[in-house]
Design a protein around this motif. Structure first.
Motif, PDB file in Angstrom:
ATOM      1  N   SER A 266      48.717  42.840  39.378  1.00  0.00           N
ATOM      2  CA  SER A 266      48.784  41.796  38.342  1.00  0.00           C
ATOM      3  C   SER A 266      49.068  40.448  38.994  1.00  0.00           C
ATOM      4  O   SER A 266      49.961  40.336  39.835  1.00  0.00           O
ATOM      5  CB  SER A 266      49.898  42.104  37.333  1.00  0.00           C
ATOM      6  N   GLU A 291      37.037  43.254  39.972  1.00  0.00           N
ATOM      7  CA  GLU A 291      36.853  42.980  38.540  1.00  0.00           C
ATOM      8  C   GLU A 291      38.119  42.343  37.961  1.00  0.00           C
ATOM      9  O   GLU A 291      39.228  42.747  38.292  1.00  0.00           O
ATOM     10  CB  GLU A 291      36.542  44.284  37.808  1.00  0.00           C
ATOM     11  N   ARG A 293      40.533  41.434  34.721  1.00  0.00           N
ATOM     12  CA  ARG A 293      40.950  41.663  33.332  1.00  0.00           C
ATOM     13  C   ARG A 293      41.899  40.505  33.009  1.00  0.00           C
ATOM     14  O   ARG A 293      43.062  40.524  33.415  1.00  0.00           O
ATOM     15  CB  ARG A 293      41.666  43.000  33.181  1.00  0.00           C
ATOM     16  N   ALA A 310      34.267  39.990  34.737  1.00  0.00           N
ATOM     17  CA  ALA A 310      35.512  39.693  34.024  1.00  0.00           C
ATOM     18  C   ALA A 310      35.404  40.112  32.572  1.00  0.00           C
ATOM     19  O   ALA A 310      34.328  40.090  31.974  1.00  0.00           O
ATOM     20  CB  ALA A 310      35.828  38.209  34.118  1.00  0.00           C
ATOM     21  N   GLN A 311      36.552  40.503  32.026  1.00  0.00           N
ATOM     22  CA  GLN A 311      36.632  40.816  30.609  1.00  0.00           C
ATOM     23  C   GLN A 311      38.042  40.507  30.125  1.00  0.00           C
ATOM     24  O   GLN A 311      38.969  40.360  30.914  1.00  0.00           O
ATOM     25  CB  GLN A 311      36.284  42.276  30.343  1.00  0.00           C
ATOM     26  N   ALA A 313      41.619  40.915  28.862  1.00  0.00           N
ATOM     27  CA  ALA A 313      42.629  41.948  29.099  1.00  0.00           C
ATOM     28  C   ALA A 313      43.162  42.499  27.782  1.00  0.00           C
ATOM     29  O   ALA A 313      43.304  41.774  26.790  1.00  0.00           O
ATOM     30  CB  ALA A 313      43.773  41.372  29.919  1.00  0.00           C
ATOM     31  N   THR A 314      43.470  43.787  27.791  1.00  0.00           N
ATOM     32  CA  THR A 314      44.159  44.415  26.669  1.00  0.00           C
ATOM     33  C   THR A 314      45.653  44.462  26.978  1.00  0.00           C
ATOM     34  O   THR A 314      46.079  44.203  28.111  1.00  0.00           O
ATOM     35  CB  THR A 314      43.653  45.846  26.454  1.00  0.00           C
ATOM     36  N   ASP A 317      46.403  46.641  29.941  1.00  0.00           N
ATOM     37  CA  ASP A 317      46.100  46.107  31.268  1.00  0.00           C
ATOM     38  C   ASP A 317      47.338  45.523  31.942  1.00  0.00           C
ATOM     39  O   ASP A 317      47.469  45.582  33.164  1.00  0.00           O
ATOM     40  CB  ASP A 317      45.006  45.036  31.184  1.00  0.00           C
ATOM     41  N   TYR A 322      46.030  50.015  38.849  1.00  0.00           N
ATOM     42  CA  TYR A 322      44.611  50.360  38.938  1.00  0.00           C
ATOM     43  C   TYR A 322      44.287  51.203  40.171  1.00  0.00           C
ATOM     44  O   TYR A 322      43.443  52.088  40.113  1.00  0.00           O
ATOM     45  CB  TYR A 322      43.761  49.093  38.960  1.00  0.00           C
ATOM     46  N   ILE A 326      40.291  46.202  40.781  1.00  0.00           N
ATOM     47  CA  ILE A 326      40.477  45.628  39.445  1.00  0.00           C
ATOM     48  C   ILE A 326      41.842  44.959  39.448  1.00  0.00           C
ATOM     49  O   ILE A 326      42.794  45.477  40.023  1.00  0.00           O
ATOM     50  CB  ILE A 326      40.445  46.709  38.338  1.00  0.00           C
ATOM     51  N   SER A 328      44.621  42.494  36.830  1.00  0.00           N
ATOM     52  CA  SER A 328      44.903  41.747  35.601  1.00  0.00           C
ATOM     53  C   SER A 328      45.424  40.369  35.979  1.00  0.00           C
ATOM     54  O   SER A 328      46.188  40.231  36.941  1.00  0.00           O
ATOM     55  CB  SER A 328      45.923  42.494  34.733  1.00  0.00           C
TER      56      SER A 328
END
Length: 426
Positions: A266, A291, A293, A310-311, A313-314, A317, A322, A326, A328
């Motif tokens: 993170s 990737e 998040r 990229a997407q 984050a939930t 995340d 990970y 990936i 966050s």
């Protein structure tokens, strides 16, 4: 192997370990150091033999379609074996701690009271994938005057047996009991159930592996457990950071190796520097296939970076370890928000701040509740070898007995010693 024979085998392991622990506890520093140096020489001399055994494990793991992360952890290389040998020598060169008396103070009665460092006795260790843990556990056990019973993962059985053979040879050649280090030869999982339920033989259990393994051991064990759950490690890039330093450290912390528990998972970035810093870092990550998040502000900051995956984050995340390319990423208002975020979502393993503001660094060190807290360096340094401990048996996220990399002193206890001259209590 049926249940009765496994039970009998584990009882034998336990009884042998308890007997060996008494001999290890009184062994001289010279004997223990000799065993470590002999083992270092054997690791180098028989490197090809070890790599051949490891190759068998890797081929079998590939046939079973093991994940790339686990395969990376399973693989031995000449460099890894050399690091193990150096760890043996580093431990051998460290001062003897067993029998050391500290804090000796005279009391009004005339007696002097202090504490002596002593071995724990027998520890059991259950670990997955990494065969080099066999050497780390064995060498720390020898130096600390303990006996140990090791149970590695079934995927590394050939590697672990080959390594354990060298350890036992080194013990015998140094006039120490070969049962000071025992490796459980069966891959049957029932052996673990017996190992963690033998308080008459085993003083502490140390699980090292995935979160599921550690939670299961902690729930079922009938002896104390030194736990290391997961490694959701954070780095906070403060507004006052040196940008070039931060780029270098954040790249290393995430991409130097994805599978270790001390890899950064993170990233928190101060909003005051996000627009300048994030596109440069994400460009580095994009080239390496990492990737993202990210929070909404992160996605807006990196919108124009070519090739980035990229997407949004939930909530999950922010908790995630990970062990993969990936990460966050969150843009935070200030130091307060960064500390609050880390203390809420972190696994309390290792967290770092990159800053040139002394008071921010001081607050981060004091207020972040993790086993290792760092300033201006990579979380990848959270390792017993890098900390100068010679080796580590794991990284404890517990707060009692041992916290952080568990090295030599983490495998010892202390007892009170009282020195008198005939004083009597009135």
């Amino acid at each position: 192997m049926n249940a009765n024979s496994i039970a009998n085998q584990m009882q034998l392991h336990g009884a042998n370990a308890r007997r060996a622990s008494a001999l290890m506890a009184k062994a001289s520093a010279a004997q223990k150091n000799q065993a470590l140096n002999v083992l270092a020489a054997k690791l180098r001399l028989r490197c090809a033999e070890l790599l051949e055994a490891n190759h068998k494990d890797c081929l079998q793991a590939q046939s079973q379609k093991i994940s790339d992360v686990l395969l990376d952890r399973l693989r031995l290389t000449q460099k890894i074996i050399e690091t193990c040998a150096l760890g043996c020598e580093q431990l051998a060169g460290m001062p003897e701690v067993i029998g050391e008396i500290t804090g000796l103070k005279e009391q009004p009665s005339g007696i002097r009271v202090g504490q002596m460092r002593v071995p724990i006795g027998v520890f059991g260790m259950i670990y997955e994938s990494r065969p080099n843990v066999t050497i780390e556990a064995a060498t720390l056990s020898i130096k600390s005057g303990n006996a140990c019973i090791l149970r590695g993962g079934s995927e590394a059985i050939h590697s672990n047996l080959a390594l354990a053979t060298l350890v036992r040879e080194a013990l015998l050649e140094s006039s120490l009991p070969e049962d000071g280090v025992q490796l459980i030869g069966t891959v049957d999982r029932e052996a673990v159930g017996y190992l963690i339920a033998m308080p008459e033989f085993v003083d502490v259990i140390i699980p090292r592996g995935g979160k599921g393994l550690i939670e299961r051991i902690s729930a079922d064990a009938k002896v104390p457990v030194i736990k290391h759950l997961d490694g959701n490690c954070h780095t906070f890039v403060d507004a006052s950071c040196d940008v070039e330093l931060a780029l270098r450290v954040c790249d290393n912390a995430k991409t130097q190796k994805y599978s270790p528990c001390n890899a950064m998972e993170s990233l928190l970035v101060s909003q005051q520097i996000a627009a300048k810093f994030l596109p440069q870092l994400i460009e580095i990550y994009a080239r390496k296939g990492v990737e993202i998040r990210g929070c909404q502000k992160t996605l807006e900051s990196i919108d124009k970076v070519a090739g980035v995956k990229a997407q949004l984050a939930t909530e999950q995340d922010w908790y995630e370890e990970y062990l993969a390319p990936i990460i966050s990423v969150k843009v935070v208002d200030d130091l307060d928000e960064a500390i609050n975020h880390i203390n809420k979502y972190s696994s309390h393993h290792t967290d770092a701040i990159l800053t040139e503001n002394y008071s921010h660094a001081e607050r981060f060190l004091r207020e972040v509740d993790s086993a290792s807290v760092m300033v201006n360096t990579s979380t990848r340094f959270a390792d017993g070898f890098e900390y100068g401990l010679g080796a580590e048996i794991g990284i404890s996220t517990d707060k009692f007995h041992a916290r952080g990399p568990v090295g030599l002193e983490g495998l010892t206890s202390q007892k009170y010693v009282v020195l008198g001259h005939g004083e009597v209590r009135t």
